[in-house]
Write a protein that holds these residues in place. Structure first.
Motif, short mmCIF file in Angstrom:
data_model
loop_
_atom_site.label_atom_id
_atom_site.label_comp_id
_atom_site.label_asym_id
_atom_site.label_seq_id
_atom_site.Cartn_x
_atom_site.Cartn_y
_atom_site.Cartn_z
N THR A 1 -1.16 10.88 -2.78
CA THR A 1 -2.22 10.66 -1.81
C THR A 1 -3.47 11.49 -2.08
OG1 THR A 1 -1.11 12.25 -0.42
CG2 THR A 1 -0.73 9.95 0.13
N LEU B 1 -6.08 1.73 5.20
CA LEU B 1 -5.29 2.89 5.64
C LEU B 1 -5.60 3.20 7.10
CD1 LEU B 1 -5.43 5.27 2.55
CD2 LEU B 1 -3.42 4.15 3.50
N HIS C 1 1.58 6.83 -6.74
CA HIS C 1 0.47 7.59 -7.34
C HIS C 1 0.12 8.87 -6.58
CE1 HIS C 1 -0.36 4.52 -10.29
NE2 HIS C 1 -0.29 3.61 -9.33
N LEU D 1 0.93 4.11 -2.93
CA LEU D 1 0.61 5.51 -2.65
C LEU D 1 1.80 6.41 -2.95
CD1 LEU D 1 -1.48 5.32 0.64
CD2 LEU D 1 -2.27 5.91 -1.64
N ASP D 2 2.97 5.85 -2.72
CA ASP D 2 4.19 6.58 -3.01
C ASP D 2 4.26 6.88 -4.51
OD1 ASP D 2 6.30 7.67 -1.71
OD2 ASP D 2 7.69 6.09 -2.30
N ILE E 1 0.85 -1.20 0.00
CA ILE E 1 0.00 0.00 0.00
C ILE E 1 0.88 1.24 0.00
CG2 ILE E 1 -1.66 1.33 1.38
CD1 ILE E 1 -2.85 -1.35 2.26
N TYR E 2 1.90 1.21 0.84
CA TYR E 2 2.83 2.35 0.95
C TYR E 2 3.44 2.65 -0.42
CZ TYR E 2 6.91 5.11 2.18
OH TYR E 2 7.85 6.09 2.24
N GLY F 1 -4.93 9.84 -6.86
CA GLY F 1 -3.80 8.97 -6.54
C GLY F 1 -4.26 7.73 -5.82
N LYS F 2 -5.17 7.93 -4.84
CA LYS F 2 -5.68 6.79 -4.07
C LYS F 2 -6.46 5.85 -4.98
CE LYS F 2 -5.76 8.90 0.46
NZ LYS F 2 -6.39 10.07 1.00
N ALA G 1 -4.01 3.95 -6.94
CA ALA G 1 -3.33 2.98 -6.08
C ALA G 1 -4.23 1.78 -5.84
CB ALA G 1 -2.93 3.64 -4.76
#
Ligand code: ATP
Ligand code: MG
Length: 565
Positions: free
Chosen positions: A538, A561, A536, A533-534, A529-530, A542-543, A546
């Motif tokens: 936050t 999250l 795309h 998100l990194d 997940i990290y 982006g979410k 992701a």
């Protein structure tokens, strides 16, 4: 109208003979038909409009019981003057038949004018606008019923009153004072906004009065509000389009001096002025999007829009409507027209990012657009011609995708007109020191630690730089960006050492690349997940991207999250 003393007139003859005369008399305010003498008639009352006029059969009674000043002889009565004299009415004016005949055309004209007057009055009554008329002295001669409906002022409070008494500051008073029309005078009466336009009435060059027309401006105000809102929407759309038009990056933002990189730049500059489709390939993070912006901004379409479509981020079932738009009512939920990305990009560039991940069935539709340069909106029935330059990018090996049956070969050839392949960083290590320097400057600027004499740019030791040059950079420039940003956040000494690099690189490598490290499923999920998100970001988009990449729904991503804080 004002009541005044009327001249009474009587008539000899039948209604048939005297129809025109009788009807005309009704419209002459100063005259009143009071009696008719007709010995042959069986009627005792003659109905003329709403009036009842007595009919006399005996001459003596007719003369004695009626006090008329004028007697019109439609039918000749012998010795009439002697009869009148006997009754002491010598002063009665007698108009003989032949004289009445002379007036016949005049009566006809009068009737026409009267009919016209009635019609005008009916029109003014039918008007939704309030109308008020004054004479040159300000006396209110007429007001229609809409006047009362709009202004809430009863007619009796107006008719025959003087405008200078009842509304001295209103538009009619102003027109009479100045002789000039007044437009768009607004005021509020009992909560209703009223708009008035008043004009002088000029006859033979002389001011004979004035007329004002009122309307209830609530609907106009409502319309004005709607127009204003639409204007604001259009303005914000214009702004959004303007932002889209502006490519975020240019070739100047592309850092690198390796021959392989310079070749890419040269190819891209050549492609910029051609309208041909460009396919940009390269590993993730090599700068494909930056190149797409550069090509658009360097070419003759730079003032046109640059529209990016992130193919895998949009669910397959929505991608078609995103690309081609739809007509209102073309399917349930299509309650307004939607302009697709292709139409938005008209005159500019459409950037189809991650094309290698595009839904297979949609690839056929895209191919048709590329071939025919026209398409139809979903539910539409007319083709829309487009003048769009297409730039596609992917980090996938499209030939492998074709072999696996995931990408259409015909589409590949259509896209592959000009092919720019950006080599990974490990194949152009000469660019690494330049990029590191660029990023140190960029992040120092962003963190407001501008290089000044007191606060110089963070230095990087030779061994540290060597470490960076030897690294494999599987995530290419994006990975380098992330790494440098983290180092600059955690290291505030102003000097970056080899230890910093090894520390962060090891952490990074453990995170993303060391597949042999044994991690718990929970830890693994957290890291996936990290890293998504990194990649795309936050923001909501982006979410969404992701979640799409992780194969989970957006809600599920939010739950996780929350779970992992
Ligand atoms: N040559 C370069 N000079 C400066 N910055 C670069 C360069 N190449 C890439 N970058 C930076 O690296 C990041 C990744 O670039 P970009 O998004 O264009 O890569 P990409 O190839 O499209 O990656 P992906 O395949 O993951 O979408 C961006 O922030 C970009 O600014
Ligand atoms: Mg990209």
């Amino acid at each position: 109208m004002e009541s005044q003393k009327k001249i009474k007139i009587a008539l000899t003859g039948s209604y048939e003979e005297s129809k025109d005369l009788i009807q005309t008399l009704r419209y002459i305010d100063q005259l009143e038909l009071c009696a008719v003498f007709n010995p042959q008639s069986s009627l005792s009352i003659l109905k003329v409009g709403t009036d009842d006029i007595p009919v006399f059969h005996d001459l003596e009674t007719f003369i004695q019981t009626n006090d008329f000043a004028v007697l019109a002889l439609e039918r000749e009565v012998p010795d009439i003057k002697a009869c009148l004299s006997r009754a002491g009415k010598d002063q009665v004016m007698v108009i003989p038949r032949e004289h009445l005949r002379i007036f016949q055309p005049f009566f006809k004209k009068l009737m026409e004018v009267a009919a016209l007057n009635k019609q005008s009055e009916a029109i003014m009554e039918a008007a939704q606008e309030g109308i008020q008329v004054v004479d040159a002295q300000g006396k209110i001669l007429y007001a229609n019923s809409s006047f009362t409906r709009i202004t809430k002022v009863p007619l009796k409070e107006r008719i025959n009153k003087n405008i200078f008494d009842v509304s001295p500051d209103g538009s009619l008073a102003e027109v009479l004072r100045t002789g000039r029309a007044v437009f768009g005078n607004t005021h509020v009466t009992e909560g209703t906004p009223i708009i008035a336009n008043a004009s002088p009435l000029i006859n033979d060059g002389k001011l004979t009065g004035a007329v004002t027309v009122f309307s209830d401006a609530s609907s106009v105000e409502k319309m004005a509000r709607i127009i204003q809102r639409s204007k604001e929407e259009v303005a914000s759309l214009k702004e959004a389009i303007h932002e889209m038009n502006q490519t975020k990056y240019s070739f100047q933002d592309l850092v690198g001096q390796s021959p392989a990189f310079i070749k890419c730049i040269q190819q891209a500059k050549l492609a910029a002025d051609l309208n041909s489709t460009v396919l940009i390939t390269g590993e993730s993070g090599t700068g494909k999007e930056l190149f797409a912006h550069g090509i658009h901004g360097f070419g003759n379409r730079c003032s046109g829009p640059f529209i990016k479509v992130n193919c895998p981020a949009i669910p397959a079932n929505l991608l078609e409507s995103e690309l081609f738009g739809y007509e209102k009512g073309s399917f349930t939920g299509a309650n307004k027209l939607k302009i697709g990305k292709f139409e938005l990009a008209n005159g500019g560039t459409i950037f189809l990012d991650e094309i290698g991940d595009m839904d297979f069935t949609l690839q056929a539709k895209l191919l048709r657009v590329l071939q025919e340069r026209e398409f139809e909106r979903i539910g539409g029935n007319h083709p829309i011609k487009i003048n769009v330059r297409i730039i596609a990018a992917t980090n996938r090996n499209l030939l492998e995708q074709i072999e696996k049956g995931l990408f259409r070969e015909d589409l590949f050839y259509r896209l592959n007109v000009i092919h720019i392949h950006i080599p990974p960083l490990k194949e152009r290590r000469e660019d690494i020191p330049l990029l590191i320097d660029h990023m140190l400057k960029k992040f120092s600027r962003q963190n407001n630690t501008r290089s000044t004499e007191k606060n110089p740019l963070p230095s990087i030791s030779k061994p540290a730089l060597q470490e960076l040059c030897n690294y494999e950079w599987p995530g290419n420039v994006r990975e380098m960006e992330n790494l440098m940003e983290k180092i600059l956040i955690f290291n505030n000494t102003g000097a970056i050492t080899k230890e910093d690099i090894t520390y962060f690189l090891t952490a990074e490598t453990r995170y993303c690349h060391n597949k042999t490290t044994c991690l718990t499923i929970k830890e693994m999920e957290k890291r996936l997940i990290y890293s998504a998100l990194d990649k795309h970001g936050t923001t909501l988009a982006g979410k969404k991207a992701a979640a799409q990449e992780l194969g989970i729904s957006l809600t599920c991503l939010y739950d996780k999250l929350k779970k992992y804080k």
